[in-house]
Design a protein around this motif. Structure first.
Motif, PDB file in Angstrom:
ATOM      1  N   VAL A 150      -8.620  -9.189  17.352  1.00 24.39           N
ATOM      2  CA  VAL A 150      -9.245  -7.667  16.737  1.00 24.39           C
ATOM      3  C   VAL A 150      -8.211  -6.714  16.868  1.00 24.39           C
ATOM      4  N   LEU A 151      -7.164  -6.310  17.863  1.00 26.27           N
ATOM      5  CA  LEU A 151      -6.243  -5.556  17.760  1.00 26.27           C
ATOM      6  C   LEU A 151      -5.297  -5.708  16.646  1.00 26.27           C
ATOM      7  N   ASP A 152      -5.153  -6.908  16.364  1.00 20.40           N
ATOM      8  CA  ASP A 152      -4.029  -7.209  15.576  1.00 20.40           C
ATOM      9  C   ASP A 152      -4.435  -6.600  14.272  1.00 20.40           C
ATOM     10  N   LYS A 153      -5.777  -6.891  13.697  1.00 21.57           N
ATOM     11  CA  LYS A 153      -6.465  -6.104  12.474  1.00 21.57           C
ATOM     12  C   LYS A 153      -6.339  -4.692  12.333  1.00 21.57           C
ATOM     13  N   PHE A 154      -6.637  -4.086  13.488  1.00 18.17           N
ATOM     14  CA  PHE A 154      -6.405  -2.550  13.611  1.00 18.17           C
ATOM     15  C   PHE A 154      -4.741  -2.348  13.337  1.00 18.17           C
ATOM     16  N   LEU A 155      -4.012  -2.918  13.846  1.00 13.68           N
ATOM     17  CA  LEU A 155      -2.581  -2.534  13.576  1.00 13.68           C
ATOM     18  C   LEU A 155      -2.201  -2.953  12.233  1.00 13.68           C
ATOM     19  N   ILE A 208      -6.177   5.129  17.724  1.00 15.21           N
ATOM     20  CA  ILE A 208      -7.566   4.297  18.117  1.00 15.21           C
ATOM     21  C   ILE A 208      -7.159   3.155  18.706  1.00 15.21           C
ATOM     22  N   PHE A 209      -6.106   2.396  18.160  1.00 13.85           N
ATOM     23  CA  PHE A 209      -5.531   1.004  18.471  1.00 13.85           C
ATOM     24  C   PHE A 209      -4.770   1.259  19.964  1.00 13.85           C
ATOM     25  N   ILE A 258      -5.620   5.748  12.881  1.00 20.86           N
ATOM     26  CA  ILE A 258      -6.202   4.284  13.187  1.00 20.86           C
ATOM     27  C   ILE A 258      -5.169   3.751  14.193  1.00 20.86           C
ATOM     28  N   LEU A 259      -3.964   4.072  14.216  1.00 22.82           N
ATOM     29  CA  LEU A 259      -3.126   3.500  15.117  1.00 22.82           C
ATOM     30  C   LEU A 259      -3.116   4.163  16.681  1.00 22.82           C
ATOM     31  N   LEU A 284      -4.213  -2.682   9.698  1.00 19.18           N
ATOM     32  CA  LEU A 284      -4.977  -1.730   8.958  1.00 19.18           C
ATOM     33  C   LEU A 284      -4.123  -0.386   8.821  1.00 19.18           C
ATOM     34  N   GLY A 285      -3.750  -0.169  10.180  1.00 19.35           N
ATOM     35  CA  GLY A 285      -2.939   1.357  10.185  1.00 19.35           C
ATOM     36  C   GLY A 285      -1.886   1.087   9.376  1.00 19.35           C
TER      37      GLY A 285
END
Length: 70
Positions: A17-22, A57-58, A54-55, A24-25
């Motif tokens: 999940v966190l990889d997707k945030f990364l 938030i990550f 976004i980063l 995306l950011g």
């Protein structure tokens, strides 16, 4: 009936999940750089700021979830 995940399984899911945030950011920030080049600087800068949010938030999720102490 809910299944419980082990700590290792929970960590693996959280990593995905966190990889997707990364991604995306950084993708949004890259799009912002492209917008700065192709259109105007304020439009591109707003995209870069959105990617930075976004980063952040990550980072907040990682610190909150794994109790990382500075």
């Amino acid at each position: 009936m809910k299944r419980r995940l082990s700590e290792q399984q929970e960590f693996e899911v959280m990593k995905l999940v966190l990889d997707k945030f990364l991604w995306l950011g950084f993708g949004i920030m890259g799009f912002g750089l492209y917008q700065m080049y192709s259109t105007t600087i304020p439009i591109g800068l707003s995209w870069i700021v959105a990617g930075a949010v976004i980063l952040l938030i990550f980072t907040w999720i990682v610190i909150k979830e794994y109790e990382i102490i500075r």
